[in-house]
Every structure is written in structure tokens, then in C-alpha cells.
Design a protein around this motif. Structure first.
Motif, PDB file in Angstrom:
ATOM      1  N   HIS A  31       8.857  18.383   0.362  1.00 20.63           N
ATOM      2  CA  HIS A  31       7.447  18.277   0.739  1.00 20.63           C
ATOM      3  C   HIS A  31       6.807  17.291  -0.220  1.00 20.63           C
ATOM      4  N   ARG A  32       6.498  16.120   0.278  1.00 19.47           N
ATOM      5  CA  ARG A  32       6.229  14.981  -0.591  1.00 19.47           C
ATOM      6  C   ARG A  32       4.859  15.039  -1.277  1.00 19.47           C
ATOM      7  N   ALA A  33       3.826  15.417  -0.508  1.00 18.92           N
ATOM      8  CA  ALA A  33       2.475  15.372  -1.089  1.00 18.92           C
ATOM      9  C   ALA A  33       2.387  16.252  -2.335  1.00 18.92           C
ATOM     10  N   SER A  34       3.094  17.389  -2.321  1.00 18.98           N
ATOM     11  CA  SER A  34       2.952  18.317  -3.440  1.00 18.98           C
ATOM     12  C   SER A  34       3.659  17.826  -4.699  1.00 18.98           C
ATOM     13  N   ILE A  35       4.551  16.861  -4.590  1.00 19.28           N
ATOM     14  CA  ILE A  35       5.144  16.324  -5.829  1.00 19.28           C
ATOM     15  C   ILE A  35       4.412  15.066  -6.284  1.00 19.28           C
ATOM     16  N   GLU A  36       3.711  14.420  -5.337  1.00 16.51           N
ATOM     17  CA  GLU A  36       3.057  13.146  -5.700  1.00 16.51           C
ATOM     18  C   GLU A  36       1.752  13.350  -6.477  1.00 16.51           C
ATOM     19  N   ASN A  65       8.520   3.951   0.385  1.00 14.49           N
ATOM     20  CA  ASN A  65       8.604   5.354   0.011  1.00 14.49           C
ATOM     21  C   ASN A  65       7.204   5.955  -0.023  1.00 14.49           C
ATOM     22  N   PRO A  66       6.827   6.919   0.781  1.00 10.33           N
ATOM     23  CA  PRO A  66       7.685   7.706   1.665  1.00 10.33           C
ATOM     24  C   PRO A  66       7.472   7.438   3.159  1.00 10.33           C
ATOM     25  N   MET A  67       6.678   6.430   3.526  1.00 11.15           N
ATOM     26  CA  MET A  67       6.289   6.283   4.933  1.00 11.15           C
ATOM     27  C   MET A  67       7.251   5.413   5.745  1.00 11.15           C
ATOM     28  N   SER A 106      -2.036  11.238  -4.333  1.00 13.60           N
ATOM     29  CA  SER A 106      -1.191  11.069  -3.147  1.00 13.60           C
ATOM     30  C   SER A 106      -2.013  10.799  -1.887  1.00 13.60           C
ATOM     31  N   THR A 107      -1.543   9.852  -1.080  1.00 10.32           N
ATOM     32  CA  THR A 107      -2.156   9.629   0.229  1.00 10.32           C
ATOM     33  C   THR A 107      -1.177  10.039   1.335  1.00 10.32           C
ATOM     34  N   THR A 108      -0.088  10.666   0.935  1.00  9.06           N
ATOM     35  CA  THR A 108       0.934  11.083   1.902  1.00  9.06           C
ATOM     36  C   THR A 108       0.414  12.247   2.748  1.00  9.06           C
ATOM     37  N   PRO A 109       0.624  12.186   4.062  1.00 13.09           N
ATOM     38  CA  PRO A 109       0.158  13.299   4.908  1.00 13.09           C
ATOM     39  C   PRO A 109       0.727  14.635   4.431  1.00 13.09           C
ATOM     40  N   ASP A 154       0.820  -1.225   0.000  1.00  9.38           N
ATOM     41  CA  ASP A 154       0.000   0.000   0.000  1.00  9.38           C
ATOM     42  C   ASP A 154       0.848   1.267   0.000  1.00  9.38           C
ATOM     43  N   ASP A 155       2.088   1.193   0.508  1.00  9.79           N
ATOM     44  CA  ASP A 155       2.968   2.363   0.426  1.00  9.79           C
ATOM     45  C   ASP A 155       4.046   2.065  -0.601  1.00  9.79           C
ATOM     46  N   LEU A 156       4.024   2.839  -1.681  1.00 12.35           N
ATOM     47  CA  LEU A 156       4.894   2.594  -2.834  1.00 12.35           C
ATOM     48  C   LEU A 156       5.395   3.917  -3.373  1.00 12.35           C
ATOM     49  N   TYR A 157       6.561   3.890  -4.022  1.00 14.73           N
ATOM     50  CA  TYR A 157       7.003   5.039  -4.795  1.00 14.73           C
ATOM     51  C   TYR A 157       5.858   5.448  -5.731  1.00 14.73           C
TER      52      TYR A 157
END
Ligand code: PLP
Length: 373
Positions: free
Chosen positions: A335-340, A146-148, A344-347, A96-99
Motif C-alpha cells: 500500500h504505497r501512500a502509507s509508506i510515502e 514509480n509508482p504510477m 504523497s500524491t499517490t491515490p 512529476d511522478d518520482l520515487y
């Protein structure tokens, strides 16, 4: 032989023609045939095989303890080759958590092509078991992810895969062969973006698949490498091979530094949470301690105050560079969410951090000033 020795010597020989101790660069796209039409030196055309690529592939196979390796033009191309080696109608169970690029590859390219894909928390064997289907052919995971930075027990997932008649592939980009050996834990394939730690200097794009056995799915991956042609250029292979010589020492230093930085961040009042498997309270700490030689140079931090606060911290760093990618000598923050993007499900308050080779004290001082109220 120990890993540090393999990293310096595997795939390399003193050049018999000149005595050069660093590998010559073979730019020729085509190779001479004998009068009897044979190719006695083994090379035909550079898409099918090139001396620099051969050296790199031998080194990668040796580092992972695999039977064979195939190098690609990017980590994404390496991942794509593994999925394309399956058949339309096959089912892939992915972590569930993947690049996010691999998630996108599955969603936008391989599902329309006919692969069936489900995502599941690979850290929970019961959920993995329940998500299997009769046509499940591949279990795909990253650990640390990646990224959690979720940790998956490779041995456990490989056992579940094999009992179901499926293969297990591990994207080992974050751990590298310096810290983790998925093939020894039972995985069938290991994939790397060699763009990251293996090359180690943010100056070359590449990827690789290393296989436990040279037959079976690897034969299709090798065929795809040649037929589809997403191969790395000779100089790119040369650069990755050069980077690998220092991989074990770089990753040891980066891991030691990341642990100290994770401890500093975990104690900081401006921080909500730190994701680093080296911290004793990380949910995957026990598995990581067994499965990895050290905990790696990557960590993620959730900043108190939400998205704006996280972006502010990234805006205030002076030594870290705001950039995507990871695994190089210079420390990066993102800042990960803004590039995903939209999926994106990244916080929203998460910063992903790649620790480089600067002095740890300087990196901590930089984060301290960036986090100051
Ligand atoms: N796998 C992981 C875990 C990654 O982090 C990345 C890139 O960030 C890739 C694969 C893709 O590699 P590349 O950018 O070389 O295509």
C-alpha cells in the motif's frame, strides 16, 4: 554482442592467479605501492577503487552501452551524486511522478543546498518546454515511473534538454538495461538502484550512474564517489555482478507474468484501474512499445472501495509478501501512500506490485482470493 551474453561476461575474467571462474573477493582496503612510489596495478585505496567495484562498473557500462559507470552504496547515493555534480543556483526539472525518496532528497537536502527544482509531467513536451529556465541544467525522469508507471518518451525529452543546453538523466531502475537503453535514446546519464532488478534477490543495497561520455558531468560524479565516499563494499559489488548474469532472463519472465496479471486485474470487478504500460489502453503504451523490449515486472492497481479495501486486499494475500522494494525473485505488494508519508500524491487505494518468479497461475490465484468479496 547480445545483452544476455554481456550480462554473463562483461567485467569478468578468469582469475589469472588461481584460475577461479567466479571473481575473487578483494577485501583489502589498501594496495601496495612500488618502491618508486607508483601503483602499477592501478589500485590505491578501496574508497578510490576496488577490483570488485571495477568489475561491476565495467559490466554496468557495457550493459547500458555507456562510456563509464560509477557504483554507489545505494540508488539514493547514486541519485545524490548526480544532483551534487551540479552547482548551487542550477535549476533541475524533474518528472512529476518520482520515487518518493528522490523527491525527498531534492526537497530536504538539495533545495536547501541551493538547487532550484520544479516538477513537471515529462510526458507532455509542451509543459517541459514551458518549464525550462535559463539556468536549467538537468532534466530528470523515471520511465516507467514509480509508482504510477507513467511512460516518458526519452528521445523527445533528451532533445528538449539538449536544445536548452541541459543534460537528461533517466532513472532506469524499473525498466533495467534488459528492457530499455536510455543512452541510445539520447540521455546523458542513466541511474539505477541496483538494489532492485540488477541484483535481483533482495539481499544487497546498491546504486550506479552510467554515462554516455566519460568526461563532463561524469568527471564530477566520479570525483564525488571518491571524495564523499558513498561506495559499495566489495561483497556488495560481487553480489550485484552475480545477480546481473541472470537479469535478462529474470526480467523477460517477470514481464511476461506481469502482463498476464495486469490483464487479469483489468478484467476484475473489484479493481478500479490498472497501471501497466503493456495494456493497450495505457496512455504510454505506444511509446513504451517503441522504447522498451517488454513492459517490465512492475504494476500498480487501484482497488475499488478506497484505502480500506486496498489495505484489506494486501492483508489477505498469501503468496505475495507485504513489503517495500521491488525487482526480486519473490513477489511483493505494498500500500504505497502509507509508506510515502505526508507529501504523497499517490491515490489512497493504490497497491504497488512487484512480480517475482513464482508461477503466474499461482500469483493470479492468490490475487483472486485476496480480491474476492
Ligand atoms: N530510484 C527508484 C526508481 C527506486 O524505486 C528506488 C528505491 O525504491 C531508488 C531510486 C532508491 O534506491 P535505494 O533504495 O537503493 O537507495
Amino acid at each position: 554482442m547480445k545483452l544476455e551474453t554481456i550480462a554473463v561476461h562483461a567485467g569478468r575474467t578468469v582469475d589469472p592467479a588461481t584460475g577461479a571462474i567466479t571473481p575473487p573477493l578483494h577485501l583489502s582496503t589498501t594496495f601496495e605501492r612500488d618502491a618508486d612510489t607508483s601503483y602499477p596495478r592501478g589500485f590505491v585505496y578501496t574508497r578510490s577503487g576496488n577490483p570488485n567495484r571495477k568489475m561491476l562498473e565495467e559490466c554496468l557500462a557495457a550493459l547500458e552501452g555507456g562510456a563509464a559507470a560509477a557504483a554507489f552504496a545505494s540508488g539514493s547515493a547514486a541519485c545524490a551524486a548526480v544532483f551534487q555534480a551540479l552547482r548551487p543556483g542550477d535549476h533541475v526539472l524533474a518528472h512529476d511522478d518520482l520515487y518518493h525518496g528522490v523527491a525527498r532528497l531534492l526537497r530536504e537536502v538539495l533545495q536547501p543546498w541551493g538547487l532550484q527544482v520544479d516538477r513537471v509531467d515529462m510526458g507532455d513536451p509542451a509543459k517541459v518546454q514551458a518549464a525550462l529556465r535559463p539556468n536549467t541544467r538537468l532534466l530528470w525522469l523515471e520511465t516507467p515511473s514509480n509508482p504510477m508507471l507513467k511512460i516518458v518518451d526519452i528521445e523527445r525529452v533528451a532533445q528538449i534538454a539538449h536544445a536548452a543546453g541541459a543534460l537528461c538523466a533517466v532513472d532506469g531502475t524499473w525498466a533495467t538495461p534488459a528492457l530499455q537503453h536510455p543512452l541510445q535514446a539520447g540521455a546523458d546519464l542513466v541511474v539505477h538502484s541496483t538494489t532492485k532488478y540488477l541484483s535481483g534477490h533482495s539481499d544487497v543495497l546498491g546504486g550506479a550512474v552510467v554515462a554516455r561520455a566519460a568526461d563532463g558531468i561524469f568527471e564530477r560524479i566520479r570525483a564525488l564517489q571518491e571524495i564523499a565516499g558513498a561506495v559499495p563494499a566489495p561483497f556488495d559489488c560481487w553480489l550485484v555482478l552475480r545477480g546481473i548474469a541472470t537479469l535478462p532472463l529474470r526480467v523477460q519472465a517477470q514481464s511476461a507474468s506481469a502482463l498476464r496479471i495486469a490483464e487479469f486485474l483489468a478484467d476484475h470487478t473489484g479493481v478500479d484501474s490498472v497501471h501497466y504500460p503493456g495494456l493497450a489502453d495505457h496512455p504510454g503504451h505506444a511509446v513504451a512499445a517503441r522504447q522498451m523490449q517488454a513492459f517490465g515486472g512492475m504494476l500498480s492497481v487501484q482497488v475499488q472501495g478506497g484505502r480500506a479495501a486496498a489495505i484489506r486486499v494486501a492483508a489477505r494475500v498469501r503468496l505475495f509478501t507485504r513489503a517495500t522494494s521491488l525487482g526480486s525473485v519473490e513477489s511483493l505488494i505494498e500500500h504505497r501512500a502509507s509508506i510515502e508519508g505526508a507529501h504523497s500524491t499517490t491515490p489512497d487505494n493504490l497497491l504497488r506490485v512487484s512480480i517475482g518468479l513464482e508461477h503466474t497461475d499461482d500469483l493470479i490465484a492468490d490475487l483472486a482470493q485476496a480480491l474476492a468479496p
